[in-house]
Design a protein around this motif. Structure first.
Motif, PDB file in Angstrom:
ATOM      1  N   ALA A 119     -40.747  42.650 -28.858  1.00 39.34           N
ATOM      2  CA  ALA A 119     -40.301  41.547 -27.789  1.00 39.34           C
ATOM      3  C   ALA A 119     -39.039  42.294 -26.915  1.00 39.34           C
ATOM      4  O   ALA A 119     -38.983  41.914 -25.920  1.00 39.34           O
ATOM      5  CB  ALA A 119     -39.552  40.391 -28.317  1.00 39.34           C
ATOM      6  N   ARG A 169     -45.861  37.950 -22.112  1.00 38.67           N
ATOM      7  CA  ARG A 169     -46.144  37.086 -23.212  1.00 38.67           C
ATOM      8  C   ARG A 169     -45.549  37.569 -24.406  1.00 38.67           C
ATOM      9  O   ARG A 169     -44.884  36.575 -25.406  1.00 38.67           O
ATOM     10  CB  ARG A 169     -47.716  37.000 -23.365  1.00 38.67           C
ATOM     11  CG  ARG A 169     -48.300  36.114 -22.399  1.00 38.67           C
ATOM     12  CD  ARG A 169     -49.657  35.660 -22.812  1.00 38.67           C
ATOM     13  NE  ARG A 169     -50.813  36.886 -22.915  1.00 38.67           N
ATOM     14  CZ  ARG A 169     -51.307  37.278 -21.940  1.00 38.67           C
ATOM     15  NH1 ARG A 169     -51.303  36.766 -20.681  1.00 38.67           N
ATOM     16  NH2 ARG A 169     -51.943  38.297 -22.125  1.00 38.67           N
ATOM     17  N   ILE A 170     -45.535  38.993 -24.653  1.00 37.55           N
ATOM     18  CA  ILE A 170     -44.907  39.569 -25.856  1.00 37.55           C
ATOM     19  C   ILE A 170     -43.232  39.289 -25.870  1.00 37.55           C
ATOM     20  O   ILE A 170     -42.593  38.773 -26.718  1.00 37.55           O
ATOM     21  CB  ILE A 170     -45.126  40.873 -25.804  1.00 37.55           C
ATOM     22  CG1 ILE A 170     -46.594  41.095 -26.026  1.00 37.55           C
ATOM     23  CG2 ILE A 170     -44.199  41.686 -26.877  1.00 37.55           C
ATOM     24  CD1 ILE A 170     -47.059  42.612 -26.302  1.00 37.55           C
ATOM     25  N   LYS A 189     -41.816  36.792 -24.454  1.00 31.18           N
ATOM     26  CA  LYS A 189     -41.556  35.244 -24.475  1.00 31.18           C
ATOM     27  C   LYS A 189     -41.937  34.749 -26.001  1.00 31.18           C
ATOM     28  O   LYS A 189     -41.266  33.671 -26.273  1.00 31.18           O
ATOM     29  CB  LYS A 189     -42.242  34.562 -23.457  1.00 31.18           C
ATOM     30  CG  LYS A 189     -41.735  34.963 -21.873  1.00 31.18           C
ATOM     31  CD  LYS A 189     -40.569  33.959 -21.733  1.00 31.18           C
ATOM     32  CE  LYS A 189     -40.196  34.069 -20.083  1.00 31.18           C
ATOM     33  NZ  LYS A 189     -39.010  33.223 -19.800  1.00 31.18           N
ATOM     34  N   ALA A 190     -42.786  35.557 -26.642  1.00 27.37           N
ATOM     35  CA  ALA A 190     -43.293  34.696 -27.625  1.00 27.37           C
ATOM     36  C   ALA A 190     -42.332  34.479 -28.717  1.00 27.37           C
ATOM     37  O   ALA A 190     -42.388  33.104 -29.476  1.00 27.37           O
ATOM     38  CB  ALA A 190     -44.422  35.766 -28.415  1.00 27.37           C
ATOM     39  N   GLN A 191     -41.157  35.021 -29.063  1.00 26.45           N
ATOM     40  CA  GLN A 191     -40.344  34.563 -29.877  1.00 26.45           C
ATOM     41  C   GLN A 191     -38.990  33.785 -29.682  1.00 26.45           C
ATOM     42  O   GLN A 191     -38.311  33.299 -30.187  1.00 26.45           O
ATOM     43  CB  GLN A 191     -39.500  35.973 -30.583  1.00 26.45           C
ATOM     44  CG  GLN A 191     -40.400  36.808 -31.393  1.00 26.45           C
ATOM     45  CD  GLN A 191     -39.546  37.939 -32.101  1.00 26.45           C
ATOM     46  OE1 GLN A 191     -39.086  38.714 -31.235  1.00 26.45           O
ATOM     47  NE2 GLN A 191     -39.751  38.098 -33.330  1.00 26.45           N
ATOM     48  N   ASP A 239     -40.299  30.940 -28.145  1.00 29.14           N
ATOM     49  CA  ASP A 239     -40.721  29.595 -28.325  1.00 29.14           C
ATOM     50  C   ASP A 239     -40.687  29.007 -29.606  1.00 29.14           C
ATOM     51  O   ASP A 239     -40.563  29.653 -30.611  1.00 29.14           O
ATOM     52  CB  ASP A 239     -42.187  29.616 -28.024  1.00 29.14           C
ATOM     53  CG  ASP A 239     -42.671  30.206 -26.508  1.00 29.14           C
ATOM     54  OD1 ASP A 239     -41.506  29.993 -25.824  1.00 29.14           O
ATOM     55  OD2 ASP A 239     -43.719  30.835 -26.241  1.00 29.14           O
TER      56      ASP A 239
END
Length: 227
Positions: A152, A220-221, A223-225, A227
């Motif tokens: 991330a 997306r990677i 932002k993934a953590q 959310d």
């Protein structure tokens, strides 16, 4: 004379800058100074006597540990201000500043800085906003190191660098060692992650650089953590 609008934050989020009219006010009448690639503006712990404005070129801001380990804090480009913290409080430099490219800079002494602030209160507001932007950036970086994994953090950094360091063919000239210095990570972890992304066709790699192939996937990677 109309006062410059210091609320224009279009360039603030990650490259902490002041609005162009305020930049001109701060460095009015100062002649450009030319520095070659690799030339230092100042070293961490130096006495502080000047504040610099970047007219052209790229300046790297880095921190060094007592045992010589390097952490790149940021990259400063045109319209960026460099060295304001120590110039304002009079204490030693908090970081090292080196020109990554040939640069054209303007500068004022600490005494001139305060004279201009006293004559133009809008500069005081701009300096406060600049320091707050720096603090928010540092807080974001600390949060990333504490809560986000290397994927991330690296994805976020590449998206950031892509905004201003890509050449006409889309390549970002940055080494894996430099990326490790940006993130406070090991070169091995960077190499492993980039290799995996290359295999997944998210990026292309070459010696001393990379190109983002699938920007949406990297976002997306990143932002993934969150959310």
């Amino acid at each position: 004379m109309a006062q410059p609008d210091t609320n224009d934050r279009s360039s603030f989020p990650e490259l902490a800058r002041i609005a162009p009219p305020v930049f001109e006010m701060l460095f009015a009448g100062r002649r450009p100074e030319r520095y070659g690639a690799g030339q230092y503006l100042f070293l961490q712990d130096d006495a502080a006597d000047r504040i610099y404005g970047v007219v052209k070129g790229t300046v790297e801001i880095s921190h060094y540990s007592s045992d010589g380990q390097k952490l790149v804090a940021n990259i400063e480009l045109s319209q960026s201000v460099v060295g304001e913290i120590a110039a304002l409080d009079g204490y030693p430099r908090t970081a090292t500043a080196v020109c990554l490219t040939d640069c054209e800079l303007v500068s004022v002494s600490r005494a001139q800085l305060f004279e201009r602030i006293e004559r133009n209160p809008v500069l005081a507001r701009a300096m406060i906003e600049l320091l707050c932007a720096r603090l928010r950036w540092v807080s974001s970086e600390l949060e990333g190191k504490a809560f986000f994994d290397i994927e991330a953090r690296l994805a976020k950094r590449l998206n950031f660098l892509a905004g201003f360091m890509t050449d006409t063919d889309g390549w970002i000239t940055v080494s894996q060692s430099e990326l490790a210095e940006f993130l406070g990570a090991t070169r091995e972890s960077i190499n492993k992650t980039l290799g995996d992304w290359r295999d997944r066709s998210l990026i292309s790699l070459k010696r001393g650089g990379l190109r983002i192939v699938n920007g949406a996937a990297l976002r997306r990677i990143a932002k993934a953590q969150e959310d």
